[in-house]
Design a protein around this motif. Sequence first.
Motif, mmCIF file in Angstrom:
data_model
loop_
_atom_site.group_PDB
_atom_site.id
_atom_site.type_symbol
_atom_site.label_atom_id
_atom_site.label_comp_id
_atom_site.label_asym_id
_atom_site.label_seq_id
_atom_site.Cartn_x
_atom_site.Cartn_y
_atom_site.Cartn_z
ATOM 1 N N LYS A 9 34.665 11.964 52.972
ATOM 2 C CA LYS A 9 36.020 12.173 52.447
ATOM 3 C C LYS A 9 36.696 10.837 52.160
ATOM 4 C CE LYS A 9 37.140 16.646 54.516
ATOM 5 N NZ LYS A 9 38.020 17.361 55.458
ATOM 6 N N HIS A 12 35.227 9.260 49.090
ATOM 7 C CA HIS A 12 35.622 9.997 47.886
ATOM 8 C C HIS A 12 37.073 9.704 47.511
ATOM 9 C CE1 HIS A 12 34.503 12.935 44.900
ATOM 10 N NE2 HIS A 12 35.615 13.619 45.122
ATOM 11 N N VAL A 13 37.941 9.695 48.503
ATOM 12 C CA VAL A 13 39.358 9.406 48.246
ATOM 13 C C VAL A 13 39.540 7.960 47.803
ATOM 14 C CG1 VAL A 13 41.628 9.202 49.347
ATOM 15 C CG2 VAL A 13 40.246 11.243 49.721
ATOM 16 N N GLN A 64 31.727 8.578 42.779
ATOM 17 C CA GLN A 64 32.424 9.862 42.828
ATOM 18 C C GLN A 64 31.518 11.090 42.770
ATOM 19 O OE1 GLN A 64 35.103 8.634 44.322
ATOM 20 N NE2 GLN A 64 36.109 10.401 43.465
ATOM 21 N N ILE A 148 42.400 14.705 40.759
ATOM 22 C CA ILE A 148 42.917 14.472 42.118
ATOM 23 C C ILE A 148 43.710 15.694 42.581
ATOM 24 C CG2 ILE A 148 44.515 13.071 43.498
ATOM 25 C CD1 ILE A 148 43.535 10.645 41.792
ATOM 26 N N LEU A 152 42.858 18.206 45.841
ATOM 27 C CA LEU A 152 43.811 18.498 46.910
ATOM 28 C C LEU A 152 44.171 19.983 46.987
ATOM 29 C CD1 LEU A 152 46.182 15.445 46.417
ATOM 30 C CD2 LEU A 152 44.496 15.778 48.243
#
Length: 161
Positions: A9, A12-13, A64, A148, A152
């Motif tokens: 995570k 990736h972020v 990514q 993005i 989310l």
Amino acid sequence: MMEPLIILKLLHVVGAAVILGTGAGIAFFMVMADRSGDTRTVAHVAGTVVVADFVFTASAVLLQPVTGLLLARESGYPLDQGWILVSVALYLLVGACWLPVVWIQIRLRRIARKAAAEGTPLPPRYRRLYRLWFCLGFPAFAGVVAIIWLMLAKPDFAGSL
């Protein structure tokens, strides 16, 4: 010790942040250099922009899909979920805009360096390429923001796809 899922995570972020941040920064500095009207400034900034795109953006762009695929697998998300499919489609759209942008930036750098060395203003060819570069930035930036948001929100598109 960090769990593998948390590490994925995080990667990736951070990759998404690098793509968004580098893209916004590159656009800002390139626009400001162009607005200066100084050929040497444009040549210098265009050179820096090309390096930044290769070092930062390209690295994140490669990271990514790998981290996204691993995250989906580790989190139990099927790859045929609507938000994932839309994210992939947007990622391809962003790439279709970004690849020509990189080529254009290299051309802009070359043209600006030549004009600076010769002490001449930027030629009409530079202006045409710059406008194209500028226009391609809008769908690319919007696509990254949308991806993005999809990451989310993970909206359920079950009834709409």
